[in-house]
Structure formats: C-alpha cells, structure tokens
Scaffold this motif. Structure first.
Motif, mmCIF file in Angstrom:
data_model
loop_
_atom_site.group_PDB
_atom_site.id
_atom_site.type_symbol
_atom_site.label_atom_id
_atom_site.label_comp_id
_atom_site.label_asym_id
_atom_site.label_seq_id
_atom_site.Cartn_x
_atom_site.Cartn_y
_atom_site.Cartn_z
ATOM 1 N N ALA A 85 0.847 -1.194 0.000
ATOM 2 C CA ALA A 85 0.000 0.000 0.000
ATOM 3 C C ALA A 85 0.881 1.242 0.000
ATOM 4 O O ALA A 85 1.922 1.265 0.667
ATOM 5 N N PRO A 86 0.503 2.269 -0.747
ATOM 6 C CA PRO A 86 1.323 3.486 -0.800
ATOM 7 C C PRO A 86 1.684 4.037 0.578
ATOM 8 O O PRO A 86 2.821 4.462 0.798
ATOM 9 N N GLU A 87 0.772 3.991 1.521
ATOM 10 C CA GLU A 87 1.037 4.549 2.854
ATOM 11 C C GLU A 87 1.949 3.655 3.699
ATOM 12 O O GLU A 87 2.407 4.066 4.762
ATOM 13 N N ALA A 88 2.232 2.433 3.226
ATOM 14 C CA ALA A 88 3.071 1.504 3.991
ATOM 15 C C ALA A 88 4.450 1.294 3.371
ATOM 16 O O ALA A 88 5.224 0.491 3.873
ATOM 17 N N ARG A 89 4.754 2.018 2.319
ATOM 18 C CA ARG A 89 6.056 1.832 1.675
ATOM 19 C C ARG A 89 7.174 2.340 2.582
ATOM 20 O O ARG A 89 7.033 3.338 3.261
ATOM 21 N N GLY A 90 8.263 1.576 2.600
ATOM 22 C CA GLY A 90 9.425 1.970 3.374
ATOM 23 C C GLY A 90 9.467 1.427 4.796
ATOM 24 O O GLY A 90 10.404 1.716 5.529
ATOM 25 N N ILE A 91 8.477 0.625 5.195
ATOM 26 C CA ILE A 91 8.482 0.095 6.562
ATOM 27 C C ILE A 91 9.010 -1.337 6.634
ATOM 28 O O ILE A 91 9.038 -1.922 7.704
ATOM 29 N N GLY A 92 9.391 -1.916 5.497
ATOM 30 C CA GLY A 92 9.977 -3.255 5.489
ATOM 31 C C GLY A 92 9.017 -4.390 5.213
ATOM 32 O O GLY A 92 9.405 -5.553 5.297
ATOM 33 N N ALA A 93 7.771 -4.097 4.882
ATOM 34 C CA ALA A 93 6.792 -5.160 4.639
ATOM 35 C C ALA A 93 7.191 -6.014 3.437
ATOM 36 O O ALA A 93 7.080 -7.242 3.484
ATOM 37 N N ALA A 94 7.658 -5.394 2.367
ATOM 38 C CA ALA A 94 8.037 -6.154 1.166
ATOM 39 C C ALA A 94 9.165 -7.130 1.481
ATOM 40 O O ALA A 94 9.088 -8.311 1.126
ATOM 41 N N GLY A 95 10.194 -6.665 2.151
ATOM 42 C CA GLY A 95 11.314 -7.533 2.500
ATOM 43 C C GLY A 95 10.893 -8.682 3.408
ATOM 44 O O GLY A 95 11.367 -9.810 3.250
ATOM 45 N N ALA A 96 9.992 -8.405 4.347
ATOM 46 C CA ALA A 96 9.513 -9.453 5.245
ATOM 47 C C ALA A 96 8.721 -10.515 4.486
ATOM 48 O O ALA A 96 8.876 -11.717 4.736
ATOM 49 N N LEU A 97 7.887 -10.090 3.544
ATOM 50 C CA LEU A 97 7.120 -11.053 2.759
ATOM 51 C C LEU A 97 8.034 -11.899 1.881
ATOM 52 O O LEU A 97 7.851 -13.117 1.766
ATOM 53 N N VAL A 98 9.024 -11.271 1.254
ATOM 54 C CA VAL A 98 9.963 -12.010 0.418
ATOM 55 C C VAL A 98 10.754 -13.008 1.273
ATOM 56 O O VAL A 98 10.954 -14.160 0.873
ATOM 57 N N ALA A 99 11.182 -12.600 2.455
ATOM 58 C CA ALA A 99 11.893 -13.513 3.351
ATOM 59 C C ALA A 99 11.007 -14.708 3.719
ATOM 60 O O ALA A 99 11.481 -15.852 3.777
ATOM 61 N N GLY A 100 9.739 -14.455 3.948
ATOM 62 C CA GLY A 100 8.799 -15.534 4.239
ATOM 63 C C GLY A 100 8.667 -16.503 3.072
ATOM 64 O O GLY A 100 8.590 -17.720 3.272
ATOM 65 N N LEU A 101 8.645 -15.984 1.854
ATOM 66 C CA LEU A 101 8.558 -16.849 0.672
ATOM 67 C C LEU A 101 9.824 -17.684 0.526
ATOM 68 O O LEU A 101 9.757 -18.881 0.229
ATOM 69 N N ILE A 102 10.976 -17.078 0.736
ATOM 70 C CA ILE A 102 12.238 -17.817 0.631
ATOM 71 C C ILE A 102 12.280 -18.935 1.679
ATOM 72 O O ILE A 102 12.697 -20.067 1.385
ATOM 73 N N GLU A 103 11.825 -18.648 2.876
ATOM 74 C CA GLU A 103 11.772 -19.667 3.926
ATOM 75 C C GLU A 103 10.849 -20.814 3.510
ATOM 76 O O GLU A 103 11.184 -21.991 3.649
ATOM 77 N N TYR A 104 9.667 -20.466 2.997
ATOM 78 C CA TYR A 104 8.727 -21.491 2.529
ATOM 79 C C TYR A 104 9.352 -22.328 1.410
ATOM 80 O O TYR A 104 9.248 -23.553 1.420
ATOM 81 N N ALA A 105 9.993 -21.680 0.460
ATOM 82 C CA ALA A 105 10.609 -22.399 -0.663
ATOM 83 C C ALA A 105 11.649 -23.394 -0.167
ATOM 84 O O ALA A 105 11.722 -24.528 -0.655
ATOM 85 N N GLY A 106 12.451 -22.983 0.804
ATOM 86 C CA GLY A 106 13.451 -23.878 1.367
ATOM 87 C C GLY A 106 12.826 -25.085 2.047
ATOM 88 O O GLY A 106 13.283 -26.220 1.853
ATOM 89 N N ARG A 107 11.779 -24.857 2.822
ATOM 90 C CA ARG A 107 11.079 -25.966 3.498
ATOM 91 C C ARG A 107 10.423 -26.903 2.494
ATOM 92 O O ARG A 107 10.262 -28.090 2.754
ATOM 93 N N SER A 108 10.027 -26.365 1.352
ATOM 94 C CA SER A 108 9.306 -27.139 0.344
ATOM 95 C C SER A 108 10.225 -27.712 -0.727
ATOM 96 O O SER A 108 9.755 -28.290 -1.701
ATOM 97 N N ALA A 109 11.524 -27.505 -0.575
ATOM 98 C CA ALA A 109 12.549 -28.059 -1.469
ATOM 99 C C ALA A 109 12.481 -27.516 -2.900
ATOM 100 O O ALA A 109 12.833 -28.211 -3.848
ATOM 101 N N TYR A 110 12.060 -26.273 -3.055
ATOM 102 C CA TYR A 110 12.153 -25.630 -4.365
ATOM 103 C C TYR A 110 13.568 -25.099 -4.538
ATOM 104 O O TYR A 110 14.115 -24.472 -3.638
#
Length: 156
Positions: A85-110
């Motif tokens: 969301a425009p009002e939430a840019r710069g607070i780290g939400a994007a990086g946190a979501l990407v980190a969560g996806l990378i963690e999931y990918a590792g657990r799922s053997a992608y």
C-alpha cells in the motif's frame, strides 16, 4: 494469506499498481488456489498493508490477467505479485514477505524462485538477491521493459 483476504488483496492491488496491471479477481484467486502456502499478507490490525502471491510453475512466466490451471509437474515457484500500500512503503513489509517466501521455498525443497520484474523494478529485485534470467519468453501483458529474473536457492 487466507481465502477471506482475496477481496482486500484485490483492492490493495488496485491502489498499489498502475491500471494496466490490475488483474481480475478470478486471475488472483487462481494464483492463490495454486499456491496457498506461498501466498502471504502483511497486516496492521486486520487491514492488509502488503501481499505476495506466489505459486508452483513450470516453463515461461504465465500471462497476466488470466486464471491459471494447475500444472502436473511444476519445477519452481513463480512470484506473481508483490504489492505494498502506498502509505506503507518503506516500513519493510516487502522484505519481510519475500523472506517468508524464501523460507517457505526452502522448506518445500524448491531450488529456485522466478519472477518478472516490471519496468524499473529490477533494481529492487537485484538488491534482494535475484539475478537476470535471460532467454525467458515474456508475454506482452508484462509491458515494455519487463525482465525475467530468478533467485537460485539450491535446495532441491
């Protein structure tokens, strides 16, 4: 992300992206249905501030704006959309979501996550560890200047 998040995710998409990239609800829902565990949302209270849609895939990136069917033999995760969301840019939400996806990918053997960086977004993805994936055929729905990218995880 849960099925009940799809309506607010659709609304967030429309606030975060240019109109050429507003996808129909059915297209977003199909991506969620393919990758439920890989789809994430960041909330403040019960209000989504950012989301990430990803799903198993094989071959060239899928066309935008169209619902997808399940694949018999996916070989990577495809990060379809990340919106903040425009009002939430710069607070780290994007990086946190990407980190969560990378963690999931590792657990799922992608072994890798692929995406299409829209014009001007490749620098963001390069900073997060993605690299260019030359040779991938991109559909015109991604627009001029789009670039195929990948992040090798090496876990498979």
């Amino acid at each position: 992300m849960a099925a009940g998040d799809l309506a607010p995710v659709f609304d967030l998409q429309c606030r975060a992206h240019e109109s050429d990239y507003h996808e129909p609800r059915a297209a977003l829902a199909s991506r969620f249905d393919l990758g439920r565990e890989a789809c994430l949302v960041a909330e403040l209270g019960r209000r989504p501030l950012a989301y990430l849609l990803a799903h198993p895939w094989a071959g060239a990136p899928p066309r935008l704006h169209e619902p997808l069917a399940r694949l018999a033999a996916p070989d990577h995760l495809f990060l379809h959309d990340l919106a903040v969301a425009p009002e939430a840019r710069g607070i780290g939400a994007a990086g946190a979501l990407v980190a969560g996806l990378i963690e999931y990918a590792g657990r799922s053997a992608y072994a890798e996550i692929r995406l299409v960086a829209l014009a001007g977004a490749d620098g963001f993805w390069l900073r997060l560890g993605w690299s260019a994936a030359p040779g991938a055929a991109l559909d015109r729905t991604y627009g001029a200047g789009a670039r195929s990218m990948r992040r090798w995880l090496g876990v498979a």
